[in-house]
Design an enzyme around this catalytic site. Sequence first.
Site, mmCIF file in Angstrom:
data_model
loop_
_atom_site.group_PDB
_atom_site.id
_atom_site.type_symbol
_atom_site.label_atom_id
_atom_site.label_comp_id
_atom_site.label_asym_id
_atom_site.label_seq_id
_atom_site.Cartn_x
_atom_site.Cartn_y
_atom_site.Cartn_z
ATOM 1 N N CYS A 108 -8.912 2.367 6.183
ATOM 2 C CA CYS A 108 -8.249 2.812 4.948
ATOM 3 C C CYS A 108 -8.910 2.159 3.739
ATOM 4 O O CYS A 108 -8.943 0.928 3.635
ATOM 5 C CB CYS A 108 -6.760 2.464 4.990
ATOM 6 S SG CYS A 108 -5.892 2.879 3.464
ATOM 7 N N GLU A 161 0.004 -0.318 15.248
ATOM 8 C CA GLU A 161 -0.838 0.857 14.976
ATOM 9 C C GLU A 161 -1.745 1.168 16.159
ATOM 10 O O GLU A 161 -1.888 2.324 16.566
ATOM 11 C CB GLU A 161 -1.695 0.626 13.729
ATOM 12 C CG GLU A 161 -2.575 1.829 13.404
ATOM 13 C CD GLU A 161 -3.629 1.557 12.352
ATOM 14 O OE1 GLU A 161 -4.747 2.094 12.484
ATOM 15 O OE2 GLU A 161 -3.347 0.802 11.387
ATOM 16 N N SER A 166 1.379 -10.706 9.264
ATOM 17 C CA SER A 166 0.493 -9.720 8.653
ATOM 18 C C SER A 166 -0.974 -9.978 8.998
ATOM 19 O O SER A 166 -1.579 -10.929 8.504
ATOM 20 C CB SER A 166 0.666 -9.726 7.125
ATOM 21 O OG SER A 166 -0.292 -8.897 6.526
ATOM 22 N N SER A 167 -1.556 -9.094 9.828
ATOM 23 C CA SER A 167 -2.977 -9.244 10.159
ATOM 24 C C SER A 167 -3.822 -8.912 8.935
ATOM 25 O O SER A 167 -4.856 -9.550 8.685
ATOM 26 C CB SER A 167 -3.356 -8.340 11.336
ATOM 27 O OG SER A 167 -3.014 -6.997 11.093
ATOM 28 N N ASN A 168 -3.378 -7.926 8.154
ATOM 29 C CA ASN A 168 -4.062 -7.592 6.910
ATOM 30 C C ASN A 168 -4.043 -8.781 5.955
ATOM 31 O O ASN A 168 -5.039 -9.091 5.292
ATOM 32 C CB ASN A 168 -3.382 -6.376 6.265
ATOM 33 C CG ASN A 168 -3.739 -6.192 4.803
ATOM 34 O OD1 ASN A 168 -2.938 -6.514 3.930
ATOM 35 N ND2 ASN A 168 -4.920 -5.706 4.529
ATOM 36 N N HIS A 194 -1.286 -4.637 18.492
ATOM 37 C CA HIS A 194 -0.805 -4.286 17.157
ATOM 38 C C HIS A 194 -0.126 -2.922 17.218
ATOM 39 O O HIS A 194 -0.552 -2.024 17.953
ATOM 40 C CB HIS A 194 -1.986 -4.251 16.182
ATOM 41 C CG HIS A 194 -1.598 -4.057 14.744
ATOM 42 N ND1 HIS A 194 -1.285 -2.825 14.216
ATOM 43 C CD2 HIS A 194 -1.470 -4.943 13.730
ATOM 44 C CE1 HIS A 194 -0.993 -2.963 12.931
ATOM 45 N NE2 HIS A 194 -1.082 -4.236 12.613
ATOM 46 N N CYS A 248 0.854 -1.176 0.000
ATOM 47 C CA CYS A 248 0.000 0.000 0.000
ATOM 48 C C CYS A 248 0.899 1.238 0.000
ATOM 49 O O CYS A 248 2.117 1.140 0.150
ATOM 50 C CB CYS A 248 -0.925 0.007 1.218
ATOM 51 S SG CYS A 248 -0.048 0.114 2.804
ATOM 52 N N HIS A 267 3.037 2.194 10.582
ATOM 53 C CA HIS A 267 2.031 1.937 11.620
ATOM 54 C C HIS A 267 1.842 3.091 12.593
ATOM 55 O O HIS A 267 0.791 3.195 13.225
ATOM 56 C CB HIS A 267 2.427 0.701 12.439
ATOM 57 C CG HIS A 267 2.564 -0.547 11.632
ATOM 58 N ND1 HIS A 267 3.756 -0.922 11.058
ATOM 59 C CD2 HIS A 267 1.664 -1.509 11.314
ATOM 60 C CE1 HIS A 267 3.583 -2.077 10.413
ATOM 61 N NE2 HIS A 267 2.329 -2.441 10.553
#
Length: 288
Positions: free
Chosen positions: A197, A130, A225-227, A128, A14, A76
Amino acid sequence: MKPSVEIDEQSGFCFGVTTAISKAEEELRTTGRLYCLGDIVHNSDEVERLRSIGLITITHEQMAELHDVKVLLRAHGEPPSTYEMAARNNIEIIDATCPVVLRLQQRIKDTYNRQQRPQIVIYGKNGHAEVMGLVGQTQGQAIVVENESQLDSVDFHKDIALYSQTTKSVEGFQEMIHEIETRKSPNCNFESYDTICRQVANRVEHLRDFARKHHTVLFVAGEKSSNGKILYGHCHDANPQCYLVSNASHIKPEWLADATSIGICGATSTPRWLMEEVKDRATEILNL
């Protein structure tokens, strides 16, 4: 007829991650050495690539021992305490916090500083990076909830302001809103702010379509990666013949045995070069 192998053009880093890595590479070209607070991206292969050219990943505890150096803050974001530590230790910050995260931090800080302060609830993953930065805007007072069962820690007789970690799912956030509206006292004020986002959220439907158009899908994402886990879940729902791999070495030849077409896609933390390696390995297995 031999199967086709296609990489999804919209997968990969991203904007925030691209910017952070560009800033790191720019500094490394100049000095050959740079500290980064935490993994610059949740992908161990990309972290290793950058380590090989001089990026040193450190913890908050290690940063506290450093003086007179440069430290990169990844996309983050960080709590105010990190900037305070840097000032005390004469550390120059290279700030690569994603602009979307910075705006969210400011909104939460403004809410916290209101004269009539509501309970600040953050829909996100506890621990996390962020989320820790977001909670830091409230001097640790924000309530973090990952699912509806964790809402028990919220006082439904007091005003509530709900925010979201930028990479959470829109569906999950809507479910959280519904649950709070159902449980809150009629007298309390409830505000919700969709701070997800869209560069991440808008990938979901595209990835579902991409997964449906291929017989077999290889979804490339780092284990941290949680995403990646969220997006992989959407791909797997759309196509049960979807497999999660961290890199090319994880591909099992039997997955590709009957494939008529193979799609390769990835998370917002997945570098393009890694998807290219997965494609090369798949092509090698199929003797294309």
